[in-house]
Design a protein around this motif. Structure first.
Motif, PDB file in Angstrom:
ATOM      1  N   ALA A 151       0.841  -1.196   0.000  1.00 59.43           N
ATOM      2  CA  ALA A 151       0.000   0.000   0.000  1.00 59.43           C
ATOM      3  C   ALA A 151       0.875   1.244   0.000  1.00 59.43           C
ATOM      4  CB  ALA A 151      -0.931   0.023   1.212  1.00 59.43           C
ATOM      5  N   GLU A 152       0.262   2.329  -0.441  1.00 57.89           N
ATOM      6  CA  GLU A 152       0.898   3.638  -0.463  1.00 57.89           C
ATOM      7  C   GLU A 152      -0.036   4.644   0.205  1.00 57.89           C
ATOM      8  OE1 GLU A 152       2.756   5.582  -4.199  1.00 57.89           O
ATOM      9  OE2 GLU A 152       0.719   6.422  -4.063  1.00 57.89           O
ATOM     10  N   ALA A 153       0.526   5.439   1.098  1.00 63.93           N
ATOM     11  CA  ALA A 153      -0.240   6.494   1.753  1.00 63.93           C
ATOM     12  C   ALA A 153       0.699   7.675   1.975  1.00 63.93           C
ATOM     13  CB  ALA A 153      -0.856   5.993   3.060  1.00 63.93           C
ATOM     14  N   MET A 154       0.283   8.640   2.796  1.00 65.00           N
ATOM     15  CA  MET A 154       1.071   9.872   2.893  1.00 65.00           C
ATOM     16  C   MET A 154       1.467  10.267   4.314  1.00 65.00           C
ATOM     17  SD  MET A 154      -0.933  12.190   0.018  1.00 65.00           S
ATOM     18  CE  MET A 154       0.402  13.363  -0.179  1.00 65.00           C
ATOM     19  N   GLU A 155       1.162   9.437   5.317  1.00 63.67           N
ATOM     20  CA  GLU A 155       1.386   9.893   6.694  1.00 63.67           C
ATOM     21  C   GLU A 155       2.169   8.943   7.589  1.00 63.67           C
ATOM     22  OE1 GLU A 155      -1.625  11.922   4.692  1.00 63.67           O
ATOM     23  OE2 GLU A 155      -1.934   9.858   5.407  1.00 63.67           O
ATOM     24  N   GLY A 156       2.194   7.658   7.312  1.00 57.50           N
ATOM     25  CA  GLY A 156       2.679   6.685   8.286  1.00 57.50           C
ATOM     26  C   GLY A 156       4.069   6.966   8.819  1.00 57.50           C
ATOM     27  N   TYR A 157       5.027   7.238   7.916  1.00 56.19           N
ATOM     28  CA  TYR A 157       6.396   7.461   8.359  1.00 56.19           C
ATOM     29  C   TYR A 157       6.496   8.681   9.268  1.00 56.19           C
ATOM     30  CZ  TYR A 157      11.447   8.298   8.131  1.00 56.19           C
ATOM     31  OH  TYR A 157      12.768   8.517   8.447  1.00 56.19           O
ATOM     32  N   GLY A 158       5.733   9.733   8.968  1.00 54.22           N
ATOM     33  CA  GLY A 158       5.739  10.913   9.822  1.00 54.22           C
ATOM     34  C   GLY A 158       5.211  10.616  11.213  1.00 54.22           C
ATOM     35  N   VAL A 159       4.129   9.855  11.275  1.00 49.18           N
ATOM     36  CA  VAL A 159       3.576   9.464  12.577  1.00 49.18           C
ATOM     37  C   VAL A 159       4.572   8.594  13.329  1.00 49.18           C
ATOM     38  CG1 VAL A 159       1.702   8.234  13.740  1.00 49.18           C
ATOM     39  CG2 VAL A 159       1.211   9.638  11.725  1.00 49.18           C
ATOM     40  N   ALA A 160       5.228   7.691  12.601  1.00 49.61           N
ATOM     41  CA  ALA A 160       6.215   6.817  13.232  1.00 49.61           C
ATOM     42  C   ALA A 160       7.355   7.619  13.845  1.00 49.61           C
ATOM     43  CB  ALA A 160       6.757   5.823  12.207  1.00 49.61           C
ATOM     44  N   CYS A 161       7.811   8.663  13.142  1.00 47.65           N
ATOM     45  CA  CYS A 161       8.892   9.494  13.679  1.00 47.65           C
ATOM     46  C   CYS A 161       8.471  10.183  14.973  1.00 47.65           C
ATOM     47  CB  CYS A 161       9.314  10.531  12.642  1.00 47.65           C
ATOM     48  SG  CYS A 161      10.220   9.847  11.240  1.00 47.65           S
ATOM     49  N   ALA A 162       7.221  10.673  15.008  1.00 45.63           N
ATOM     50  CA  ALA A 162       6.736  11.329  16.230  1.00 45.63           C
ATOM     51  C   ALA A 162       6.627  10.337  17.377  1.00 45.63           C
ATOM     52  CB  ALA A 162       5.385  11.987  15.961  1.00 45.63           C
ATOM     53  N   ALA A 163       6.110   9.150  17.086  1.00 48.13           N
ATOM     54  CA  ALA A 163       5.982   8.126  18.124  1.00 48.13           C
ATOM     55  C   ALA A 163       7.354   7.712  18.651  1.00 48.13           C
ATOM     56  CB  ALA A 163       5.234   6.919  17.577  1.00 48.13           C
ATOM     57  N   GLN A 164       8.290   7.519  17.722  1.00 53.76           N
ATOM     58  CA  GLN A 164       9.641   7.126  18.122  1.00 53.76           C
ATOM     59  C   GLN A 164      10.266   8.200  18.999  1.00 53.76           C
ATOM     60  OE1 GLN A 164      12.606   6.902  14.968  1.00 53.76           O
ATOM     61  NE2 GLN A 164      13.540   5.134  15.942  1.00 53.76           N
ATOM     62  N   GLY A 165      10.058   9.460  18.634  1.00 49.60           N
ATOM     63  CA  GLY A 165      10.619  10.554  19.425  1.00 49.60           C
ATOM     64  C   GLY A 165      10.060  10.603  20.836  1.00 49.60           C
ATOM     65  N   ALA A 166       8.822  10.128  20.992  1.00 47.83           N
ATOM     66  CA  ALA A 166       8.193  10.117  22.312  1.00 47.83           C
ATOM     67  C   ALA A 166       8.407   8.799  23.053  1.00 47.83           C
ATOM     68  CB  ALA A 166       6.696  10.384  22.172  1.00 47.83           C
ATOM     69  N   GLY A 167       9.116   7.876  22.418  1.00 47.94           N
ATOM     70  CA  GLY A 167       9.377   6.587  23.056  1.00 47.94           C
ATOM     71  C   GLY A 167       8.165   5.684  23.129  1.00 47.94           C
ATOM     72  N   LEU A 168       7.239   5.823  22.180  1.00 43.56           N
ATOM     73  CA  LEU A 168       6.005   5.036  22.193  1.00 43.56           C
ATOM     74  C   LEU A 168       5.972   4.038  21.038  1.00 43.56           C
ATOM     75  CD1 LEU A 168       3.372   7.804  22.987  1.00 43.56           C
ATOM     76  CD2 LEU A 168       4.240   6.039  24.531  1.00 43.56           C
ATOM     77  N   PRO A 169       5.353   2.882  21.249  1.00 42.83           N
ATOM     78  CA  PRO A 169       5.213   1.908  20.159  1.00 42.83           C
ATOM     79  C   PRO A 169       4.279   2.429  19.077  1.00 42.83           C
ATOM     80  CG  PRO A 169       4.073   1.142  22.136  1.00 42.83           C
ATOM     81  CD  PRO A 169       4.832   2.359  22.533  1.00 42.83           C
ATOM     82  N   PHE A 170       4.530   1.983  17.841  1.00 43.37           N
ATOM     83  CA  PHE A 170       3.831   2.490  16.669  1.00 43.37           C
ATOM     84  C   PHE A 170       3.312   1.339  15.814  1.00 43.37           C
ATOM     85  CE2 PHE A 170       4.531   3.010  12.074  1.00 43.37           C
ATOM     86  CZ  PHE A 170       3.576   3.967  11.771  1.00 43.37           C
ATOM     87  N   ALA A 171       2.144   1.557  15.198  1.00 44.37           N
ATOM     88  CA  ALA A 171       1.611   0.619  14.201  1.00 44.37           C
ATOM     89  C   ALA A 171       0.893   1.431  13.132  1.00 44.37           C
ATOM     90  CB  ALA A 171       0.666  -0.389  14.845  1.00 44.37           C
ATOM     91  N   GLU A 172       0.658   0.797  11.977  1.00 45.61           N
ATOM     92  CA  GLU A 172      -0.040   1.471  10.882  1.00 45.61           C
ATOM     93  C   GLU A 172      -1.049   0.519  10.247  1.00 45.61           C
ATOM     94  OE1 GLU A 172       0.763   4.091   6.798  1.00 45.61           O
ATOM     95  OE2 GLU A 172       2.455   3.115   7.811  1.00 45.61           O
TER      96      GLU A 172
END
Length: 209
Positions: A151-172
């Motif tokens: 799949a292709e979308a426009m937000e996942g990597y950006g959300v992942a960077c924010a989650a990583q910066g806050a030390g939180l687990p991420f999923a898409e």
């Protein structure tokens, strides 16, 4: 603690909210279109939360690669597919340039729970792009570089960077509205994708246990 589910636009947030079980401790919020808006909007929510959130999920509709409209995709990785540099020898990713990584892995525990709750979902790479693919040549090049993408979308990597910066687990999670390829508005099935997002939303409650 609360699960944060971020979408690009309000229609996606409403679709998720319609499917959540009553009383589920899930906050759904639209944060904007594209990786920059998604990263900034998610980071703002996390910064103001005072440690309220236990995990972050990027959810919404997207283009499918070999999948029909209405299908559901769980990301095994979120990849910034167009983050890098052009060169005479072709595209160079952020990793090849040595400036970091365009690959954002998802949390294995979150992915396992989502897979158990959504056994019919496909699992694979989800690409984040700033410019949606809309030509035969662009599609061929995208698939050459990312043969495992679903799949292709426009937000996942950006959300992942924010989650990583806050030390939180991420999923898409993405539901498919159209095939990736030559731009054809007649082939879009946004209603089907939003309905699939509502259908998938109860799975988010399984991430709270």
């Amino acid at each position: 603690m609360t699960l944060l589910v971020v979408t690009a636009v309000d229609a996606e947030a409403q679709a998720v909210a319609r499917g959540l079980p009553a009383g589920a401790d899930v906050l759904t919020a639209p944060v904007g279109v594209g990786p920059a808006a998604a990263a900034a909007g998610t980071a703002r929510l996390l910064a103001l939360a005072g440690g309220r959130y236990r995990a972050v999920v990027s959810a919404g509709i997207g283009g499918g690669i070999g999948l029909a409209p209405g299908a559901t995709v769980l990301a095994s990785r979120s990849i910034a597919a167009d983050l890098g540099a052009d060169s005479p020898d072709g595209f160079l990713s952020l990793d090849e340039l040595g400036f970091g990584s365009a690959l954002a892995p998802v949390d294995a525990g979150l992915l396992d729970r989502l897979r158990a709750a959504l056994p019919g979902a496909a699992v694979g790479d989800v690409l984040t792009v700033s410019t949606v693919t809309g030509t035969v040549a662009g599609t061929a090049e995208l698939l050459r570089r990312h043969p495992d993408a679903l799949a292709e979308a426009m937000e996942g990597y950006g959300v992942a960077c924010a989650a990583q910066g806050a030390g939180l687990p991420f999923a898409e999670l993405r539901t498919i509205s159209n095939p990736v390829g030559p731009r054809d508005r007649a082939a879009w099935r946004i209603g089907d994708a939003l309905a699939a997002l509502t259908h998938a939303a109860p799975a988010f409650a399984t991430l709270l246990g």
